[in-house]
Design a protein around this motif. Structure first.
Motif, PDB file in Angstrom:
ATOM      1  N   PRO A  57      35.853  57.012  45.988  1.00  0.00           N
ATOM      2  CA  PRO A  57      37.279  56.684  45.858  1.00  0.00           C
ATOM      3  C   PRO A  57      37.446  55.238  45.391  1.00  0.00           C
ATOM      4  O   PRO A  57      36.573  54.390  45.644  1.00  0.00           O
ATOM      5  N   ALA A  58      38.562  54.950  44.720  1.00  0.00           N
ATOM      6  CA  ALA A  58      38.801  53.620  44.155  1.00  0.00           C
ATOM      7  C   ALA A  58      38.767  52.540  45.231  1.00  0.00           C
ATOM      8  O   ALA A  58      38.365  51.398  44.975  1.00  0.00           O
ATOM      9  N   GLU A  59      39.121  52.897  46.458  1.00  0.00           N
ATOM     10  CA  GLU A  59      39.244  51.903  47.531  1.00  0.00           C
ATOM     11  C   GLU A  59      37.924  51.166  47.784  1.00  0.00           C
ATOM     12  O   GLU A  59      37.928  50.001  48.188  1.00  0.00           O
ATOM     13  N   ALA A 114      35.999  49.334  37.648  1.00  0.00           N
ATOM     14  CA  ALA A 114      36.723  48.305  38.400  1.00  0.00           C
ATOM     15  C   ALA A 114      36.036  46.948  38.281  1.00  0.00           C
ATOM     16  O   ALA A 114      35.943  46.202  39.241  1.00  0.00           O
ATOM     17  N   GLY A 115      35.503  46.679  37.093  1.00  0.00           N
ATOM     18  CA  GLY A 115      34.898  45.375  36.864  1.00  0.00           C
ATOM     19  C   GLY A 115      33.442  45.265  37.292  1.00  0.00           C
ATOM     20  O   GLY A 115      32.821  44.220  37.091  1.00  0.00           O
ATOM     21  N   ALA A 133      32.682  59.120  51.979  1.00  0.00           N
ATOM     22  CA  ALA A 133      33.285  58.479  53.156  1.00  0.00           C
ATOM     23  C   ALA A 133      32.217  57.706  53.922  1.00  0.00           C
ATOM     24  O   ALA A 133      32.454  56.591  54.393  1.00  0.00           O
ATOM     25  N   ALA A 134      31.036  58.297  54.032  1.00  0.00           N
ATOM     26  CA  ALA A 134      29.934  57.597  54.703  1.00  0.00           C
ATOM     27  C   ALA A 134      29.570  56.342  53.906  1.00  0.00           C
ATOM     28  O   ALA A 134      29.302  55.284  54.480  1.00  0.00           O
TER      29      ALA A 134
END
Lengths: 338, 338
Positions: free
Chosen positions: A130-132, A154-155, A105-106
């Motif tokens: 996370p994917a985000e 993710a590329g 998260a950080a």
């Protein structure tokens, strides 16, 4: 729709290298005027715009890249990031480094902070997130690269080494020295794919030879010298005493040496210790550590080159870098009765 | 011209602490609505604007601070900066770290890069730099602070410790152990006031007791383990052999241990070694290093608090932090014949 022209097209038309085109667009003062004019004419003739949605246009550049590393302490990432910084400095790019404390998260917050500050590109460590986070970078079309990693995500291309394979090789070396009573000090594996891969590699080697890693002989602790010394004492007080402590990195191994000595044990006569990374600490301790040499400087310089190319709109290939087993005094034959 | 109202005036009128005023202006979501409204009313009534020419206005904040350190390698600055980063993170501020490679021109470039990225405040290390660097920060009214420093410069407060006094104490301890044949491994003193102050402190102690530091027994080298090991070998091959190698930091001392052992010398029976910093390396080596414990974490946290206060328009007082002599196995009595 016509195929967009590429940096290579511009270079061909201008009769210069792609590197010169990049320089002419991004650091025009460093290119002779005649060359610059040839490049500009080619750019105009081809209607060239770089790949990254305009981000890489010279006028949009901040010549600032960001890197987010888990920690500044204990030199695990320092050498690689320093080498990356040096290579970028030579290209007129400032590297700004933020830390995540192994907290995904950080890390996401620092990514947003770096984007808000307008960095041209971002380097991240490993795969635990996370994917985000990568989706945000892709949405913003900010070139990004994974270091200390060994698969694309993710590329995003990577530059790194295979932690699992390296740990497996180390465990095989330990087994070849006759060890069967094996303990392991690992870093915290939650949110740290590198630590988890090293445990998996050790397990793989042991399984292949039918040797058990007893659950109570595997401890996960932070990468901290004092914590490692205390954990090693706990492991080495067990009966039967482990003949070797396989450590997730050199900081843990240096702590294990301190713990072993505090119990009056000789290394490697009574107990062996092996590490991972080959940071300075590995040869400063006595006996010096058998460990995995990670080519941190090579990885850092490669990362800088790859990120610069990506900002220039070029496609880069991920790079797996070889590691090396360093056989030093901390690993000996298994003690008698093993 | 009327005296400008201060943060304290706002706090008094609103009936809250100055910290609450800061929070209400900078992180309004973290303050209860009723309190926020009282603060806003007081700000409006007093026509309050923070000290730093509007920079500190909540709307102008990026909540990003910068720090420029000489190097990321070998953990000299890592612990202090990490502690600073942690303290800032708790306050919602992102710390971005750039490195200067002990090069004052590079430091000035990184200052400009950080300013261009809109940081609210900047931390710098020590005193070695041209006047223009701090003049630029003053002209831009960007709060800045000197770490690892012990005197103010161009109005910039400091948080640090007295390198010269600490090195003098260490040299006195060495003399008290009977040593007279003294060698010193120093960092490069050009553009590094800390390294220069440590040499000066050692000289001071020796001069006071009429002991010479022969010119050929003082070597300046980069803070690098291999370089230190090689330099120690050169020093310890001299006749008469030095009885102690006083080192400018723990990295040099760890290298000196490696060099001494490579010559078959026992530490401390044949030669003593002392360091400075008390980084992890100091207790990981064998014997552990007699050294100066620098309270890096305390310094880093203090720096974060001071910079936040400065951004809030408050005046801060410089802080000198005490260091501690750590007496460990690497220092022994002078060998016979000294």
């Amino acid at each position: 729709m016509l195929a967009a022209s590429t940096l290579a097209d511009v270079a061909r038309l201008a009769g210069v290298s792609t590197a010169t085109v990049s320089r002419a667009l991004n650091a025009p003062a460093r290119v002779r005027q005649a060359t610059r004019e040839r490049v500009e004419a080619a750019v105009a003739a081809l209607g060239y715009t770089p790949h990254f949605g305009g981000r890489a246009l010279a006028s949009n550049r901040t010549n600032t890249f960001g890197a987010i590393i888990p920690t500044m302490e204990n030199a695990i990432f320092a050498r690689g990031i320093q080498a990356m910084e040096e290579e970028l400095s030579e290209r007129g790019v400032t590297l700004l480094v933020a830390t995540s404390h192994y907290d995904v998260a950080a890390e996401a917050r620092k990514v947003r902070a770096l984007l808000a500050r307008g960095v041209d590109a971002i380097a991240l460590i490993g795969h635990s997130r996370p994917a985000e986070t990568l989706e945000l970078l892709n949405a913003r079309r900010v070139p990004h690269l994974l270091l200390w990693a060994t698969s694309e995500a993710a590329g995003a291309p990577f530059v790194g080494f295979d932690n699992r394979a390296a740990a497996r090789r180390m465990a095989e070396l330990v087994l070849d020295h006759g060890h069967r009573r094996i303990a392991m000090l690992s870093g915290l594996t939650a949110d740290n794919d590198r630590a988890a891969a090293r445990v998996a590699g050790v397990r793989e080697a042991l399984d292949a030879r039918g040797v058990a890693l007893a659950a109570e002989n595997l401890l996960e602790i932070p990468y901290d010298l004092d914590a490692a010394a205390a954990a090693a004492v706990a492991l080495l007080r067990r009966a039967p005493r482990p003949g070797v402590v396989v450590c997730g990195n050199d900081v843990l191994a240096a702590g294990a040496l301190i713990g072993a000595k505090s119990l009056g044990l000789r290394v490697p006569a009574d107990v062996s210790v092996v590490g991972f990374d080959d940071i300075d600490l590995a040869v400063a301790v006595d006996p010096p550590l058998t460990t995995i040499r990670v080519p941190h400087r090579r990885m850092g310089r490669a990362a800088a080159q790859m990120l610069c190319a990506m900002v220039d709109g070029e496609t880069v290939e991920s790079r797996a870098i070889d590691v090396e087993l360093m056989l030093r005094g901390s690993l000996g034959r298994a003690p008698a009765g093993s």
